[in-house]
Scaffold this motif. Structure first.
Motif, PDB file in Angstrom:
ATOM      1  N   PRO A  83      -7.683 -33.303 -16.963  1.00  0.00           N
ATOM      2  CA  PRO A  83      -6.493 -33.770 -17.698  1.00  0.00           C
ATOM      3  C   PRO A  83      -5.247 -33.056 -17.164  1.00  0.00           C
ATOM      4  N   HIS A  84      -4.138 -33.791 -17.056  1.00  0.00           N
ATOM      5  CA  HIS A  84      -2.883 -33.174 -16.618  1.00  0.00           C
ATOM      6  C   HIS A  84      -2.443 -32.169 -17.675  1.00  0.00           C
ATOM      7  N   GLN A  85      -2.047 -30.990 -17.221  1.00  0.00           N
ATOM      8  CA  GLN A  85      -1.632 -29.929 -18.133  1.00  0.00           C
ATOM      9  C   GLN A  85      -0.450 -29.193 -17.547  1.00  0.00           C
ATOM     10  N   GLU A  86       0.394 -28.698 -18.416  1.00  0.00           N
ATOM     11  CA  GLU A  86       1.497 -27.862 -17.959  1.00  0.00           C
ATOM     12  C   GLU A  86       0.968 -26.463 -17.714  1.00  0.00           C
ATOM     13  N   GLN A  87       1.563 -25.764 -16.748  1.00  0.00           N
ATOM     14  CA  GLN A  87       1.099 -24.430 -16.415  1.00  0.00           C
ATOM     15  C   GLN A  87       2.211 -23.417 -16.620  1.00  0.00           C
ATOM     16  N   ASP A  88       1.824 -22.277 -17.161  1.00  0.00           N
ATOM     17  CA  ASP A  88       2.723 -21.144 -17.359  1.00  0.00           C
ATOM     18  C   ASP A  88       2.023 -19.929 -16.755  1.00  0.00           C
ATOM     19  N   MET A  89       2.544 -19.431 -15.653  1.00  0.00           N
ATOM     20  CA  MET A  89       1.890 -18.343 -14.929  1.00  0.00           C
ATOM     21  C   MET A  89       1.974 -17.005 -15.660  1.00  0.00           C
ATOM     22  N   MET A  90       2.755 -16.921 -16.743  1.00  0.00           N
ATOM     23  CA  MET A  90       2.941 -15.650 -17.441  1.00  0.00           C
ATOM     24  C   MET A  90       1.979 -15.462 -18.616  1.00  0.00           C
ATOM     25  N   ARG A  91       1.376 -16.536 -19.089  1.00  0.00           N
ATOM     26  CA  ARG A  91       0.458 -16.453 -20.238  1.00  0.00           C
ATOM     27  C   ARG A  91      -0.897 -17.014 -19.829  1.00  0.00           C
ATOM     28  N   PRO A  92      -1.965 -16.588 -20.506  1.00  0.00           N
ATOM     29  CA  PRO A  92      -3.267 -17.194 -20.227  1.00  0.00           C
ATOM     30  C   PRO A  92      -3.213 -18.707 -20.471  1.00  0.00           C
ATOM     31  N   GLN A  93      -3.802 -19.450 -19.553  1.00  0.00           N
ATOM     32  CA  GLN A  93      -3.807 -20.909 -19.636  1.00  0.00           C
ATOM     33  C   GLN A  93      -5.246 -21.406 -19.730  1.00  0.00           C
ATOM     34  N   THR A  94      -5.464 -22.311 -20.644  1.00  0.00           N
ATOM     35  CA  THR A  94      -6.779 -22.935 -20.769  1.00  0.00           C
ATOM     36  C   THR A  94      -6.751 -24.233 -19.990  1.00  0.00           C
ATOM     37  N   ARG A  95      -7.702 -24.391 -19.093  1.00  0.00           N
ATOM     38  CA  ARG A  95      -7.817 -25.620 -18.309  1.00  0.00           C
ATOM     39  C   ARG A  95      -9.199 -26.209 -18.532  1.00  0.00           C
ATOM     40  N   TRP A  96      -9.210 -27.490 -18.810  1.00  0.00           N
ATOM     41  CA  TRP A  96     -10.452 -28.213 -19.071  1.00  0.00           C
ATOM     42  C   TRP A  96     -10.814 -29.106 -17.893  1.00  0.00           C
ATOM     43  N   THR A  97     -12.103 -29.261 -17.691  1.00  0.00           N
ATOM     44  CA  THR A  97     -12.636 -30.219 -16.739  1.00  0.00           C
ATOM     45  C   THR A  97     -13.736 -30.997 -17.454  1.00  0.00           C
ATOM     46  N   VAL A  98     -13.744 -32.301 -17.266  1.00  0.00           N
ATOM     47  CA  VAL A  98     -14.818 -33.132 -17.806  1.00  0.00           C
ATOM     48  C   VAL A  98     -15.605 -33.635 -16.601  1.00  0.00           C
ATOM     49  N   ALA A  99     -16.907 -33.407 -16.622  1.00  0.00           N
ATOM     50  CA  ALA A  99     -17.763 -33.789 -15.496  1.00  0.00           C
ATOM     51  C   ALA A  99     -18.777 -34.834 -15.939  1.00  0.00           C
ATOM     52  N   GLY A 100     -18.947 -35.845 -15.115  1.00  0.00           N
ATOM     53  CA  GLY A 100     -19.969 -36.861 -15.357  1.00  0.00           C
ATOM     54  C   GLY A 100     -20.935 -36.879 -14.194  1.00  0.00           C
ATOM     55  N   TYR A 101     -22.226 -36.930 -14.491  1.00  0.00           N
ATOM     56  CA  TYR A 101     -23.258 -36.947 -13.456  1.00  0.00           C
ATOM     57  C   TYR A 101     -24.179 -38.138 -13.657  1.00  0.00           C
ATOM     58  N   LEU A 102     -24.502 -38.810 -12.554  1.00  0.00           N
ATOM     59  CA  LEU A 102     -25.477 -39.898 -12.532  1.00  0.00           C
ATOM     60  C   LEU A 102     -26.658 -39.406 -11.709  1.00  0.00           C
ATOM     61  N   SER A 103     -27.792 -39.211 -12.361  1.00  0.00           N
ATOM     62  CA  SER A 103     -28.968 -38.671 -11.679  1.00  0.00           C
ATOM     63  C   SER A 103     -29.475 -39.639 -10.611  1.00  0.00           C
ATOM     64  N   ILE A 104     -29.979 -39.082  -9.511  1.00  0.00           N
ATOM     65  CA  ILE A 104     -30.645 -39.914  -8.508  1.00  0.00           C
ATOM     66  C   ILE A 104     -32.153 -39.957  -8.766  1.00  0.00           C
TER      67      ILE A 104
END
Length: 193
Positions: A83-104
């Motif tokens: 997801p697009h998020q604003e970043q602030d290099m002076m404070r801790p930033q939480t960044r999320w990633t959503v992952a989808g997997y299709l098994s072979i």
């Protein structure tokens, strides 16, 4: 209908060893040979997966979506969505990633989330969420799931089945930590950039 944990374990045993007999040998195990042969066959589907990822980018305009199928490392095709998020290099930033997997290995998929906390570029904390997506990411996770189901006819692997312990060595995972999730999707669900 989702196969049982026992049925999925039987499939996983074809591709992952139950011991470390081949760990330090030069020659591949029978499981390694089957796994490599399956990936050689599935590599023909990479263009289709690439088109799938492009479709997700259009369906999720407030996110970046990338192909995450690192060859033999995972028994699945993967997509990571940021997801697009604003970043602030002076404070801790939480960044999320959503992952989808299709098994072979089976007609199954999963969607999970990874939360990382950074201070500047320094990673302070990382946590994997295999269960339901946090509320703010639920629309993204649901979109990924709907698209995988529609494009591939795969079924979501229920969390209680995914967390079934298996007596298999999957990359760097070993019993008793190894779960069906690792054998079917990825042994490192938090190791995504």
């Amino acid at each position: 209908m989702t196969p049982s944990a026992e049925d999925l374990l039987a499939v996983a045993r074809l591709y992952w060893g139950a011991d470390e007999a081949y760990r330090f040998r030069q020659d591949p195990s029978p499981e390694d040979l089957r796994y490599e042969a399956l990936w050689a066959e599935k590599n023909a589907e990479r263009p289709r997966w690439g088109a799938f990822v492009k479709t997700l980018r259009k369906a999720l305009p407030s996110c970046d979506a990338w192909d995450y199928a690192p060859g033999l490392a995972n028994p699945s095709f993967g997509v990571v969505v940021y997801p697009h998020q604003e970043q602030d290099m002076m404070r801790p930033q939480t960044r999320w990633t959503v992952a989808g997997y299709l098994s072979i290995l089976a007609p199954l998929y999963t969607v999970h989330c990874v939360r990382r906390v950074f201070l500047g570029k320094h990673l302070m904390e990382s946590k994997v969420f295999l269960g339901p997506a946090p509320l703010e990411l639920r629309d993204i996770a649901d979109t990924i799931a709907r698209h995988i189901e529609a494009d591939y006819g795969a079924t979501a692997l229920p969390l209680e089945v995914a967390q079934t312990p298996v007596p298999l060595y999957v990359n760097f995972m070993k019993p008793p930590e190894t779960m069906l999730f690792h054998a079917l999707f990825t042994s490192e669900p938090g190791n995504i950039l």
